[in-house]
Design a protein around this motif. Structure first.
Motif, PDB file in Angstrom:
ATOM      1  N   THR A 266     -42.981 -12.729 -10.614  1.00 19.92           N
ATOM      2  CA  THR A 266     -42.534 -11.366 -10.651  1.00 19.92           C
ATOM      3  C   THR A 266     -41.970 -11.185  -9.128  1.00 19.92           C
ATOM      4  N   SER A 267     -42.699 -11.755  -7.993  1.00 17.59           N
ATOM      5  CA  SER A 267     -42.243 -11.594  -6.680  1.00 17.59           C
ATOM      6  C   SER A 267     -41.033 -12.080  -6.455  1.00 17.59           C
ATOM      7  N   ILE A 268     -40.766 -13.509  -7.012  1.00 13.33           N
ATOM      8  CA  ILE A 268     -39.254 -13.967  -6.959  1.00 13.33           C
ATOM      9  C   ILE A 268     -38.294 -13.204  -7.560  1.00 13.33           C
ATOM     10  N   ALA A 269     -38.358 -12.500  -8.613  1.00 12.87           N
ATOM     11  CA  ALA A 269     -37.545 -11.911  -9.428  1.00 12.87           C
ATOM     12  C   ALA A 269     -37.115 -10.670  -8.564  1.00 12.87           C
ATOM     13  N   PHE A 270     -38.015  -9.937  -7.874  1.00 11.41           N
ATOM     14  CA  PHE A 270     -37.663  -8.943  -7.016  1.00 11.41           C
ATOM     15  C   PHE A 270     -37.195  -9.221  -5.961  1.00 11.41           C
ATOM     16  N   ALA A 271     -37.534 -10.489  -5.158  1.00  7.77           N
ATOM     17  CA  ALA A 271     -36.952 -10.949  -3.563  1.00  7.77           C
ATOM     18  C   ALA A 271     -35.286 -11.248  -4.026  1.00  7.77           C
ATOM     19  N   VAL A 272     -35.413 -12.230  -5.137  1.00  3.81           N
ATOM     20  CA  VAL A 272     -33.804 -12.328  -5.524  1.00  3.81           C
ATOM     21  C   VAL A 272     -32.990 -11.217  -5.801  1.00  3.81           C
ATOM     22  N   GLY A 273     -33.641 -10.262  -6.236  1.00  3.72           N
ATOM     23  CA  GLY A 273     -32.890  -9.130  -6.649  1.00  3.72           C
ATOM     24  C   GLY A 273     -32.246  -8.311  -5.290  1.00  3.72           C
ATOM     25  N   VAL A 274     -33.272  -8.287  -4.427  1.00  4.67           N
ATOM     26  CA  VAL A 274     -33.058  -7.808  -2.839  1.00  4.67           C
ATOM     27  C   VAL A 274     -31.893  -8.549  -2.094  1.00  4.67           C
ATOM     28  N   VAL A 275     -31.956 -10.128  -2.309  1.00  7.67           N
ATOM     29  CA  VAL A 275     -30.925 -10.943  -1.748  1.00  7.67           C
ATOM     30  C   VAL A 275     -29.510 -10.474  -2.497  1.00  7.67           C
ATOM     31  N   ARG A 276     -29.506 -10.370  -3.697  1.00  9.84           N
ATOM     32  CA  ARG A 276     -28.180 -10.377  -4.385  1.00  9.84           C
ATOM     33  C   ARG A 276     -27.681  -8.924  -4.123  1.00  9.84           C
ATOM     34  N   LEU A 277     -28.399  -7.893  -4.005  1.00  6.63           N
ATOM     35  CA  LEU A 277     -27.969  -6.728  -3.504  1.00  6.63           C
ATOM     36  C   LEU A 277     -27.564  -6.666  -2.276  1.00  6.63           C
ATOM     37  N   GLY A 278     -28.215  -7.242  -1.315  1.00  5.87           N
ATOM     38  CA  GLY A 278     -27.736  -7.364  -0.019  1.00  5.87           C
ATOM     39  C   GLY A 278     -26.526  -7.953   0.002  1.00  5.87           C
ATOM     40  N   ARG A 279     -26.067  -8.832  -0.493  1.00  6.16           N
ATOM     41  CA  ARG A 279     -24.629  -9.292  -0.637  1.00  6.16           C
ATOM     42  C   ARG A 279     -23.635  -8.046  -0.984  1.00  6.16           C
ATOM     43  N   ARG A 280     -23.940  -7.097  -1.645  1.00  3.93           N
ATOM     44  CA  ARG A 280     -23.095  -6.179  -1.961  1.00  3.93           C
ATOM     45  C   ARG A 280     -23.329  -5.016  -0.850  1.00  3.93           C
ATOM     46  N   GLN A 281     -23.971  -5.257   0.217  1.00  2.64           N
ATOM     47  CA  GLN A 281     -24.197  -4.056   1.197  1.00  2.64           C
ATOM     48  C   GLN A 281     -25.203  -3.001   0.672  1.00  2.64           C
ATOM     49  N   CYS A 282     -26.003  -3.479  -0.265  1.00  7.93           N
ATOM     50  CA  CYS A 282     -26.998  -2.444  -0.784  1.00  7.93           C
ATOM     51  C   CYS A 282     -28.309  -2.748  -0.230  1.00  7.93           C
ATOM     52  N   LEU A 283     -28.806  -1.661   0.572  1.00 11.64           N
ATOM     53  CA  LEU A 283     -30.139  -1.814   1.175  1.00 11.64           C
ATOM     54  C   LEU A 283     -31.250  -1.164   0.293  1.00 11.64           C
ATOM     55  N   VAL A 284     -32.120  -2.024   0.052  1.00 11.37           N
ATOM     56  CA  VAL A 284     -33.164  -1.551  -1.008  1.00 11.37           C
ATOM     57  C   VAL A 284     -34.623  -1.263   0.120  1.00 11.37           C
ATOM     58  N   ASN A 285     -34.785   0.179   0.354  1.00  9.66           N
ATOM     59  CA  ASN A 285     -35.870   0.590   1.383  1.00  9.66           C
ATOM     60  C   ASN A 285     -37.095   0.326   0.572  1.00  9.66           C
ATOM     61  N   PRO A 581     -24.013   0.668 -10.641  1.00  4.33           N
ATOM     62  CA  PRO A 581     -24.042  -0.205 -11.641  1.00  4.33           C
ATOM     63  C   PRO A 581     -24.729  -1.606 -11.799  1.00  4.33           C
ATOM     64  N   TYR A 582     -24.360  -2.263 -10.434  1.00  2.00           N
ATOM     65  CA  TYR A 582     -25.144  -3.584 -10.088  1.00  2.00           C
ATOM     66  C   TYR A 582     -26.318  -3.304  -9.818  1.00  2.00           C
ATOM     67  N   VAL A 583     -26.894  -2.202  -9.089  1.00  2.00           N
ATOM     68  CA  VAL A 583     -28.106  -2.101  -9.060  1.00  2.00           C
ATOM     69  C   VAL A 583     -28.869  -1.958 -10.140  1.00  2.00           C
ATOM     70  N   VAL A 584     -28.368  -1.097 -11.031  1.00  2.00           N
ATOM     71  CA  VAL A 584     -28.987  -0.934 -12.474  1.00  2.00           C
ATOM     72  C   VAL A 584     -28.986  -2.301 -13.284  1.00  2.00           C
ATOM     73  N   GLY A 585     -28.099  -3.211 -12.952  1.00  2.00           N
ATOM     74  CA  GLY A 585     -28.026  -4.366 -13.578  1.00  2.00           C
ATOM     75  C   GLY A 585     -28.905  -5.476 -13.028  1.00  2.00           C
ATOM     76  N   GLU A 586     -29.333  -5.238 -11.927  1.00  2.00           N
ATOM     77  CA  GLU A 586     -30.421  -5.986 -11.234  1.00  2.00           C
ATOM     78  C   GLU A 586     -31.802  -5.797 -11.707  1.00  2.00           C
ATOM     79  N   GLY A 587     -32.025  -4.164 -11.748  1.00  2.00           N
ATOM     80  CA  GLY A 587     -33.074  -3.765 -12.286  1.00  2.00           C
ATOM     81  C   GLY A 587     -33.481  -4.236 -13.759  1.00  2.00           C
TER      82      GLY A 587
END
Length: 803
Positions: A266-285, A581-587
């Motif tokens: 679970t932790s890995i899935a969330f962390a990888v999601g943060v990194v992937r979205l970070g590449r799209r200049q999306c900051l997850v607070n 849509p990319y954030v939705v996809g990561e979720g």
């Protein structure tokens, strides 16, 4: 309200700043994701699961059987993978957080510049304008109609006027006017420092997924305690086996009960999601925002800055005849230029006017009224040059007037229209703006974001409703929404009912809303939530802050106000609405994949506990009835290799794989419904196979090994089929994953050296054949249960993924 010229309060010198830094008088509030490397290492190494496995490893090594201690590698793997992924996520978040941070404008004798909040020192002079977040506590030293919203701290929604000498608190934000304040409390002493510290941690709290996994672990704990005690007693005190053999069998029963990879995955899935979205200049607070946006079924989108680009330009100025005693001197160009020049912190509209009219006549203002979202106008009084206001025509004029109708016709083309007019009272008068005489209509052009239509189409395909909520004229907002293909009726928010139930009914009927006040935006979010909707709010202005804060998911634009970025869970640093849509996809990837992984781990725990109970009851019956005691079928090495390709490696692959299936509520129910029957089938089949092959107390070591091998074969066949079901609907790589997992065990059983190392003996063809048949029967039962469950639950079961 007064705007008499004031001397600016001098800022600190460089020497004074350096002295305060050396004395530690800095704003040293921890930034988000600020766990140090040592804290991350400690948090991933010193876990409850690692402690359990560590104790069992020591017990196994005490018997002298090193190969049976192979499960100890899980401790290293769990810790290493968790540390690496969290460090990657931390690095990404730290970089993005610096970009997305509110940067206060600090006045020092060396010059005024935007600095990071951590660079503010005690006694710094910090300038304020609309939308600015107050980053430290302080005392107002300059004010020009300064109004501050403290609702995020106190819950009081009305803006508070701040005069020189008043206190301002960190965590509040400016809604109107301008000014400056001196920092009196910095760092951890500031009012909101503890709140900010707690809110900014790299965390998984308040997540349906996380809370669901906690419920599952709680359920597992209830099973582990009695089953563990039973197997410990029977293996040590009823089998009459050598103590080493009994201890190994006991550990072999306990190790697979521990869901060692569930929290990790679970932790890995969330962390990888943060990194992937970070590449799209999306900051997850807040990490659950990734999951939350995947569950959203209503998106409330602000028009300006979200559907349209921030920048505007003046496309036309329509001068109007001024008749009567209120006619004022001065040309429209002079008035517009002066109003723009006197606005120290112009909004997008006034910035566009200032760009078009750059030659102010140099009039001195006697009073200024800043723009407020609640009033929809701003203005200034210039003595003999008159009192001037600029704002929404339908607010400043009678709705039925000819000029108001003309403005609405222009707005129907998707343009923003402002009225410039003179008023009969000073703008700081209690009755302002009073009677307004129109002077000109200022027409502003906004470009619709090129990616807005595709984004809205995506949400429509995903059955996510869109509500366009804007402070602009309703007709203009409706025109922009219509140009983007958004269907539905438009409503002026001044006609919205106040009663929550009626408001919720209205929101179900209409799609686009104009002239919405900030408090109405918040009420609309609450009304939608009252009908069971999961609401996302997008915005960039100070008027969006309250709604962003109260929505299930707040999404702010990176170019928006610092206050809006501070309260949002997701910040689109590149200002692209199309990133959603990319954030939705990561979720969806996180939720869907963790559900699959949870099915695997929970199935393993269920069949492990069931085996322990059945073997334990067999041991108790031997005490009561004098029958042959049962050794647990597996040693630790057996359960270790069983987990390699039925759970461990496949779970890792599945947790990171693409997955765009729509998220649904009821995570715990679905996982338990799937895993419990599968676990029971695997456990019963394995125990049956073991009983058939078990030769009793008189069995030789070779016969005991053959019985253990037979049970393991049944376990592997049924376990691989559980994986085959969990991996559906199939794509080529999912089929390959299941096939490789099954073939890996064929290879292990085919290599003599592997058979010797892993204590396997499939040489008894009769026993092995029976084990295979029982395994296939178990696999067939798992397959039937999967189809029947789909029919009972009303879920469509598919073998192959549709295009």
């Amino acid at each position: 309200m007064t705007t008499a010229p004031r001397l600016q309060t001098a800022g600190l010198t460089d020497a004074e700043v350096a002295q305060r830094v050396s004395e530690g008088k800095t704003n040293d509030v921890p930034t988000r994701a600020a766990r140090s490397v040592s804290e991350i290492v400690r948090a991933n190494v010193l876990t409850r699961i690692n402690a359990i496995l560590g104790v069992l490893l020591i017990i196994v090594l005490s018997t002298g059987s090193v190969i049976n201690g192979a499960f100890g590698l899980l401790i290293i793997a769990n810790s290493a993978i968790g540390i690496i992924q969290e460090l990657r996520a931390k690095k990404t978040l730290d970089k993005l957080a610096i970009v997305g941070q509110a940067k206060p404008l600090v006045r020092r004798q060396s010059g005024t510049q935007a600095v990071l909040p951590s660079e503010v020192v005690l006694d710094d002079i910090i300038e304020l304008g609309p939308g600015d977040q107050i980053v430290v506590d302080g005392e107002v030293v300059e004010d020009a109609n300064l109004e501050v919203d403290e609702s995020l701290l106190t819950g009081e929604a009305d803006p508070i006027a701040k005069d020189t000498g008043d206190t301002v608190m960190s965590g509040s934000f400016v809604v109107a006017g301008s000014g400056a304040y001196r920092a009196t409390k910095v760092g951890r002493e500031a009012y909101a420092a503890k709140l900010a510290d707690e809110a900014s941690k790299f965390t998984l709290v308040n997540s349906e997924l996380r809370s669901g996994i906690n419920k599952i672990l709680q359920f597992i704990t209830y099973l582990l305690v009695p089953a563990g005690l039973l197997i410990i007693y029977t293996q040590l005190f009823t089998t009459n086996a050598d103590w080493r053999e009994a201890v190994l069998r006991m550990v072999g029963a306990l190790v697979p009960m521990v869901p060692e990879g569930l929290v990790l995955m679970t932790s890995i899935a969330f962390a990888v999601g943060v990194v992937r979205l970070g590449r799209r200049q999306c900051l997850v607070n807040e990490l659950p925002a990734i999951e939350g946006l995947a569950r959203v079924d209503v998106v409330c989108a602000d028009k300006t800055g979200t559907l349209t680009e921030n920048g505007m330009r003046v496309s036309d100025v329509k001068k109007l005849d001024q008749r009567g005693p209120t006619r004022q001197p001065g040309t429209v160009a002079d008035i517009l230029a002066q109003l723009a020049a006197d606005d120290a912190r112009p909004n997008a509209s006034m910035a566009a006017i200032g760009e078009a009219y750059k030659m102010p006549p140099g009039w001195q203002s006697s009073a200024i009224a800043p723009f407020k979202s609640a009033t929809k106008w701003s203005g200034a009084s210039y003595g003999e040059h008159g009192n001037w206001v600029i704002g929404a025509p339908d607010v400043l004029l009678e709705p039925g007037s000819q000029i108001a109708q003309e403005a609405e016709e222009i707005g129907a083309q998707g343009l923003r229209v402002l009225l410039l007019g003179s008023c009969d009272v000073p703008v700081d008068h209690v009755d302002a703006p009073g009677c307004v005489t129109p002077a000109a209509l200022v027409v502003l052009e906004q470009r619709v974001r090129p990616d807005a239509r595709d984004t809205l189409d995506y949400f429509a395909e995903q059955k996510v409703s869109i509500k366009v909520i804007s402070g602009d004229n309703a007709v203009s907002v409706g025109a922009v929404a219509g140009s983007l293909g958004l269907e539905g009726e438009t409503m002026d928010a001044r006609q919205l009912p106040d009663a929550p139930d009626q408001l919720a009914d209205t929101l179900e009927q209409y799609t686009t809303f104009g002239r919405v006040r900030p408090d109405q935006k918040r009420a609309m979010v609450h009304a939608l939530q009252s009908r069971g909707h999961t609401v996302a709010m997008t915005g960039d202005g100070v008027n969006d802050v309250l709604a962003l804060k109260d929505a299930d998911i707040g999404v702010a634009m990176g170019s928006g106000s610092s206050a809006s970025r501070a309260v949002a869970q997701i910040v689109l640093l590149d200002n692209k609405f199309a990133t959603l849509p990319y954030v939705v996809g990561e979720g969806r990837r996180v939720i869907g994949n963790i559900e699959r992984v949870s099915n695997l781990f929970l199935t393993k725990t269920v069949y492990s506990v069931l085996l322990a109970i059945l073997v334990g009851l067999g041991g108790l019956s031997s005490k009561l009835f004098g029958t042959d005691p049962l050794l647990f079928p597996f040693q630790p090495i057996h359960v270790t290799i069983a987990a390699w390709f039925t759970i461990g490696i496949p779970a890792f692959v599945l947790s990171l794989a693409p997955n765009n299936e729509r998220a649904h509520t009821g995570f715990v129910r679905r996982v338990m419904t799937a895993a419990l029957p599968s676990g029971l089938v695997v456990g019963i089949a394995t125990f049956t196979s073991y009983l058939v092959a078990y030769q009793g107390r008189a069995a030789t070591p070779v016969e005991q090994m053959q019985a253990s091998t037979a049970a393991l074969i049944t376990l592997l066949v049924t376990g691989v089929w559980v994986l085959a079901v969990v991996a559906r609907p199939y794509q080529w790589w999912r089929v390959a994953l299941v096939a490789v997992s099954g073939l890996a065990y064929v290879v292990i059983f085919s290599i003599p050296l592997a058979r010797k190392a892993f204590m396997l003996d499939p040489s008894n063809l009769k026993t092995t054949s029976v084990a295979l048949v029982i395994g296939l029967i178990g696999a067939a039962a798992i397959e039937v249960i999967w189809w029947v469950q789909g029919a009972v639950l009303g879920e469509r079961r598919r073998l192959w993924r549709a295009d």
